[in-house]
Design a protein around this motif. Sequence first.
Motif, PDB file in Angstrom:
ATOM      1  N   ALA A  16       2.974  10.704  67.697  1.00 53.17           N
ATOM      2  CA  ALA A  16       3.577   9.367  67.607  1.00 53.17           C
ATOM      3  C   ALA A  16       5.014   9.425  68.105  1.00 53.17           C
ATOM      4  O   ALA A  16       5.918   8.815  67.545  1.00 53.17           O
ATOM      5  CB  ALA A  16       3.517   8.860  66.169  1.00 53.17           C
ATOM      6  N   GLY A  39       7.664   9.665  71.848  1.00 48.16           N
ATOM      7  CA  GLY A  39       7.971   8.794  72.977  1.00 48.16           C
ATOM      8  C   GLY A  39       6.782   8.572  73.901  1.00 48.16           C
ATOM      9  O   GLY A  39       6.526   7.448  74.350  1.00 48.16           O
ATOM     10  N   VAL A  40       6.056   9.638  74.199  1.00 47.89           N
ATOM     11  CA  VAL A  40       4.918   9.516  75.120  1.00 47.89           C
ATOM     12  C   VAL A  40       3.781   8.734  74.451  1.00 47.89           C
ATOM     13  O   VAL A  40       3.163   7.860  75.073  1.00 47.89           O
ATOM     14  CB  VAL A  40       4.441  10.917  75.594  1.00 47.89           C
ATOM     15  N   SER A  61      -0.627  10.975  63.425  1.00 48.42           N
ATOM     16  CA  SER A  61       0.463  11.936  63.518  1.00 48.42           C
ATOM     17  C   SER A  61       0.798  12.436  62.128  1.00 48.42           C
ATOM     18  O   SER A  61       0.227  11.969  61.141  1.00 48.42           O
ATOM     19  CB  SER A  61       1.671  11.273  64.180  1.00 48.42           C
ATOM     20  N   ARG A  62       1.742  13.408  62.065  1.00 48.04           N
ATOM     21  CA  ARG A  62       2.144  13.906  60.750  1.00 48.04           C
ATOM     22  C   ARG A  62       2.730  12.789  59.913  1.00 48.04           C
ATOM     23  O   ARG A  62       2.457  12.660  58.733  1.00 48.04           O
ATOM     24  CB  ARG A  62       3.220  14.991  60.932  1.00 48.04           C
ATOM     25  N   THR A  63       3.558  11.950  60.567  1.00 41.82           N
ATOM     26  CA  THR A  63       4.254  10.881  59.848  1.00 41.82           C
ATOM     27  C   THR A  63       3.550   9.567  60.146  1.00 41.82           C
ATOM     28  O   THR A  63       3.696   9.011  61.238  1.00 41.82           O
ATOM     29  CB  THR A  63       5.721  10.809  60.331  1.00 41.82           C
ATOM     30  N   LYS A 114       5.411   6.478  61.604  1.00 44.17           N
ATOM     31  CA  LYS A 114       5.701   6.410  63.046  1.00 44.17           C
ATOM     32  C   LYS A 114       4.529   5.776  63.797  1.00 44.17           C
ATOM     33  O   LYS A 114       4.722   5.031  64.759  1.00 44.17           O
ATOM     34  CB  LYS A 114       5.960   7.812  63.608  1.00 44.17           C
ATOM     35  N   LEU A 143      -2.055  12.868  59.828  1.00 49.35           N
ATOM     36  CA  LEU A 143      -2.873  14.017  60.226  1.00 49.35           C
ATOM     37  C   LEU A 143      -1.999  15.231  60.505  1.00 49.35           C
ATOM     38  O   LEU A 143      -0.970  15.116  61.165  1.00 49.35           O
ATOM     39  CB  LEU A 143      -3.645  13.660  61.519  1.00 49.35           C
ATOM     40  N   ASP A 144      -2.431  16.392  60.002  1.00 49.92           N
ATOM     41  CA  ASP A 144      -1.830  17.641  60.479  1.00 49.92           C
ATOM     42  C   ASP A 144      -2.748  18.162  61.570  1.00 49.92           C
ATOM     43  O   ASP A 144      -3.832  18.691  61.291  1.00 49.92           O
ATOM     44  CB  ASP A 144      -1.700  18.664  59.347  1.00 49.92           C
ATOM     45  N   ALA A 145      -2.324  18.008  62.811  1.00 49.80           N
ATOM     46  CA  ALA A 145      -3.189  18.325  63.953  1.00 49.80           C
ATOM     47  C   ALA A 145      -3.357  19.820  64.181  1.00 49.80           C
ATOM     48  O   ALA A 145      -4.128  20.226  65.050  1.00 49.80           O
ATOM     49  CB  ALA A 145      -2.659  17.651  65.213  1.00 49.80           C
ATOM     50  N   THR A 193      -1.047  16.729  78.014  1.00 46.23           N
ATOM     51  CA  THR A 193      -0.074  16.572  79.105  1.00 46.23           C
ATOM     52  C   THR A 193       0.839  17.791  79.246  1.00 46.23           C
ATOM     53  O   THR A 193       1.816  17.747  79.989  1.00 46.23           O
ATOM     54  CB  THR A 193       0.806  15.314  78.887  1.00 46.23           C
ATOM     55  N   PHE A 199       2.625  13.213  84.041  1.00 49.93           N
ATOM     56  CA  PHE A 199       3.078  13.051  85.430  1.00 49.93           C
ATOM     57  C   PHE A 199       3.245  14.403  86.107  1.00 49.93           C
ATOM     58  O   PHE A 199       2.676  14.653  87.154  1.00 49.93           O
ATOM     59  CB  PHE A 199       4.366  12.216  85.538  1.00 49.93           C
ATOM     60  N   ASP A 200       4.071  15.281  85.460  1.00 51.52           N
ATOM     61  CA  ASP A 200       4.181  16.637  85.990  1.00 51.52           C
ATOM     62  C   ASP A 200       4.162  17.617  84.832  1.00 51.52           C
ATOM     63  O   ASP A 200       5.168  17.745  84.169  1.00 51.52           O
ATOM     64  CB  ASP A 200       5.420  16.808  86.887  1.00 51.52           C
TER      65      ASP A 200
END
Length: 411
Positions: free
Chosen positions: A9, A11-12, A34-36, A39, A64-66, A110, A150-151
């Motif tokens: 959660a 910027g991307v 996400s963890r939080t 967010k 979630l703890d991924a 990514t 993107f890269d």
Amino acid sequence: KKNVLIIGAGGVAQVVAHKCAQNNDILGDLHIASRTVAKCEAIIASVHEKGAMKVPGPFQAHGLDATDTGAVAALIGATRAQIVINVGSPFVNMSVLDACITTGAAYMDTAIHEDPAKICEAPPWYANYEWKKRDACKAAGVTAILGVGFDPGVVNAYARLAEDRFIDKITSIDIVDINAGSHGRWFSTNFDPEINFREFTGTVYSWQKGAWQENTMFEVGREWDLPVVGKQKSYMTGHDEVHSLANRYPDADVRFWMGFGDHYINVFTVLKNLGLLSEQPVKTAEGQEVIPLKVVKAVLPDPASLAPDYTGKTCIGTLVKGEKDGKPAEVFVYNIADHKDAFNEVGSQGISYTAGVPPVAAAILIAQGTWDAGRMVNVEDLDPAPFLDLLNGMGLPTRVKDAAGDRDMTF
Ligand code: NDP
């Protein structure tokens, strides 16, 4: 339709969420974990604020703890997600990938997996972790598209486009990433400072003369004269896609160049020489144990907070040289993105925007069956045309500059 689970959660993820919402007529129910959880909820609120959902439909937040494969698999099951877009920190890649292999959901990320205990991963990057799961993906018929930001990501598709249409024999691939934007802060990284600094503290690897070459950071510089952003200084750095592209084009030199201003280099050098970029714990005189890099991260601006004031443009592209019909030829395939445009559309800065739009294009292609490979691939393994065609309409248009001129690329 295929339900989508976004992991992370940051910027991307904010961009991924908006773009999934704008295309939820093709994708199905949307979930973000996400963890939080707060967010995730804030991202969903911003999606609704912009009225981004194309058609009415669910968009749910989950804690979630991924790093817990079982928990990720359980959430995939509960949400009936068929596509997982992993834009969490690179430390969670392998646990999320394992959960996708167990449940049969398609996987995307990514960035390469990183071990938090290591200062910097050494090549062969994809072979260190992800590619070890290639047979398992194939056996389970699971589509896993690695490095589809993107890269890495779009720049890999640009290299493949050059192979398909412009160059018969490729002798060099130079990926150039220039952010000519300004965030107005005294100092900030554009994404997670921990990940950002880790990228530049170790040895710089490139693939030249058929072998890995080693340099130090800021040792090899090159000035470019690029469309829109003009003359820009850059330095050779290691990057995920150098490995996968060198694997496909072993006879070509493959290098990655990142633009840095003198101010960034000064601040980075001071922090590094003082030992403040170390991830090894140190004890203070008071007996408190701290990790210097974590402290630096804590005092720097949150990269997502830069978005409202960010102005200027990015130019990221792939310069491919070689031969066409027996004669020397070169082509620069690139995109120009604008920080302010990104903020107005999805509430993020341009760096997050360029990274977050491509995985959603890939998700659409998986949902439509075009890119549903049923195995693990890197972006250059797939036909770039449908991907770049979609991106033309999603805010990341492709342009091409070669001997025939500088023009929009249409498919
Ligand atoms: P952020 O640091 O902003 O966000 C990372 C997110 O991951 C956070 O929301 C964090 O959760 C979450 N996270 C971390 N650990 C866990 C965990 N154990 N369980 C669940 N969630 C977790 O990063 P960005 O959004 O800037 O970047 C995301 C990814 O995109 C990174 O891998 C980065 O390297 C990659 N990237 C790729 C680019 C490309 O062009 N290919 C360009 C830019 C980035 P929380 O906040 O809840 O603690």
